[in-house]
Design a protein around this motif. Structure first.
Motif, PDB file in Angstrom:
ATOM      1  N   ALA A  20       0.836  -1.207   0.000  1.00 17.70           N
ATOM      2  CA  ALA A  20       0.000   0.000   0.000  1.00 17.70           C
ATOM      3  C   ALA A  20       0.870   1.256   0.000  1.00 17.70           C
ATOM      4  CB  ALA A  20      -0.936  -0.001   1.202  1.00 17.70           C
ATOM      5  N   TYR A  23       1.974   1.817  -3.497  1.00 16.09           N
ATOM      6  CA  TYR A  23       0.923   1.694  -4.507  1.00 16.09           C
ATOM      7  C   TYR A  23       1.144   2.717  -5.612  1.00 16.09           C
ATOM      8  CZ  TYR A  23      -3.711   1.178  -6.545  1.00 16.09           C
ATOM      9  OH  TYR A  23      -4.753   0.943  -7.415  1.00 16.09           O
ATOM     10  N   GLY A  24       0.991   2.292  -6.860  1.00 15.10           N
ATOM     11  CA  GLY A  24       1.165   3.183  -7.996  1.00 15.10           C
ATOM     12  C   GLY A  24       2.597   3.228  -8.502  1.00 15.10           C
ATOM     13  N   GLU A  25       3.507   2.575  -7.788  1.00 16.21           N
ATOM     14  CA  GLU A  25       4.907   2.514  -8.213  1.00 16.21           C
ATOM     15  C   GLU A  25       5.137   1.192  -8.944  1.00 16.21           C
ATOM     16  OE1 GLU A  25       7.366   3.019  -4.750  1.00 16.21           O
ATOM     17  OE2 GLU A  25       6.263   4.798  -4.090  1.00 16.21           O
ATOM     18  N   ARG A  70       2.112  -6.296  -6.496  1.00 21.58           N
ATOM     19  CA  ARG A  70       1.411  -5.042  -6.232  1.00 21.58           C
ATOM     20  C   ARG A  70       0.002  -5.380  -5.776  1.00 21.58           C
ATOM     21  NH1 ARG A  70       2.061  -3.043 -12.239  1.00 21.58           N
ATOM     22  NH2 ARG A  70       3.547  -1.797 -11.121  1.00 21.58           N
ATOM     23  N   LEU A  71      -0.621  -4.414  -5.118  1.00 19.88           N
ATOM     24  CA  LEU A  71      -2.002  -4.623  -4.689  1.00 19.88           C
ATOM     25  C   LEU A  71      -2.894  -4.763  -5.912  1.00 19.88           C
ATOM     26  CD1 LEU A  71      -2.389  -2.092  -1.741  1.00 19.88           C
ATOM     27  CD2 LEU A  71      -1.983  -4.550  -1.622  1.00 19.88           C
ATOM     28  N   ASN A  72      -3.917  -5.598  -5.774  1.00 16.51           N
ATOM     29  CA  ASN A  72      -4.848  -5.826  -6.874  1.00 16.51           C
ATOM     30  C   ASN A  72      -5.850  -4.694  -7.049  1.00 16.51           C
ATOM     31  OD1 ASN A  72      -5.699  -7.524  -8.982  1.00 16.51           O
ATOM     32  ND2 ASN A  72      -7.379  -8.308  -7.748  1.00 16.51           N
ATOM     33  N   ARG A  73      -5.989  -3.868  -6.011  1.00 14.60           N
ATOM     34  CA  ARG A  73      -6.886  -2.714  -6.103  1.00 14.60           C
ATOM     35  C   ARG A  73      -6.376  -1.595  -5.193  1.00 14.60           C
ATOM     36  NH1 ARG A  73      -9.905  -6.981  -3.727  1.00 14.60           N
ATOM     37  NH2 ARG A  73     -10.398  -6.596  -1.561  1.00 14.60           N
ATOM     38  N   ASP A  74      -6.993  -0.453  -5.294  1.00 14.62           N
ATOM     39  CA  ASP A  74      -6.579   0.715  -4.529  1.00 14.62           C
ATOM     40  C   ASP A  74      -6.607   0.404  -3.025  1.00 14.62           C
ATOM     41  OD1 ASP A  74      -7.013   3.318  -3.028  1.00 14.62           O
ATOM     42  OD2 ASP A  74      -6.766   4.080  -5.070  1.00 14.62           O
ATOM     43  N   PRO A  75      -5.577   0.823  -2.286  1.00 18.75           N
ATOM     44  CA  PRO A  75      -5.551   0.561  -0.843  1.00 18.75           C
ATOM     45  C   PRO A  75      -6.796   1.054  -0.106  1.00 18.75           C
ATOM     46  CG  PRO A  75      -3.450   1.460  -1.566  1.00 18.75           C
ATOM     47  CD  PRO A  75      -4.377   1.521  -2.740  1.00 18.75           C
ATOM     48  N   ALA A  76      -7.376   2.142  -0.574  1.00 17.77           N
ATOM     49  CA  ALA A  76      -8.581   2.696   0.072  1.00 17.77           C
ATOM     50  C   ALA A  76      -9.764   1.742  -0.035  1.00 17.77           C
ATOM     51  CB  ALA A  76      -8.937   4.047  -0.530  1.00 17.77           C
ATOM     52  N   ASP A  77      -9.718   0.816  -0.995  1.00 19.83           N
ATOM     53  CA  ASP A  77     -10.813  -0.124  -1.201  1.00 19.83           C
ATOM     54  C   ASP A  77     -10.608  -1.442  -0.463  1.00 19.83           C
ATOM     55  OD1 ASP A  77     -12.007   1.729  -2.874  1.00 19.83           O
ATOM     56  OD2 ASP A  77     -11.094   0.880  -4.682  1.00 19.83           O
TER      57      ASP A  77
END
Length: 79
Positions: A20, A23-25, A70-77
């Motif tokens: 998280a 994320y985005g990197e 990497r995370l499969n979805r946005d950390p906020a979700d």
């Protein structure tokens, strides 16, 4: 202080938190996570498999020289 969370659970959460943070990197290698979180690489290899096979998957993997996780979805979700 142990709140009844297993080592497997704690380490799994630590993997997710590391991912998280980045994320985005580019994808994070298990070696990078292992060093950053001071966790045993062999154990992370087992845990990330469970995170990949969760339903729905929590992490995705990319193969190759610049591969990793990497995370499969946005950390906020993710709760």
């Amino acid at each position: 202080m142990n709140l009844g969370i297993s080592t497997k659970g704690e380490y799994g959460v630590r993997i997710m938190v590391d991912l998280a943070r980045h994320y985005g990197e580019r994808p994070r290698s298990l070696t990078d996570i292992s060093q950053a979180e001071m966790l045993p690489l062999a154990y992370l290899e087992q845990l990330v498999k469970l995170l990949r096979e969760a339903n729905p998957p929590l992490v995705t993997s990319t193969r190759g020289a610049h591969g990793g996780y990497r995370l499969n979805r946005d950390p906020a979700d993710i709760s």
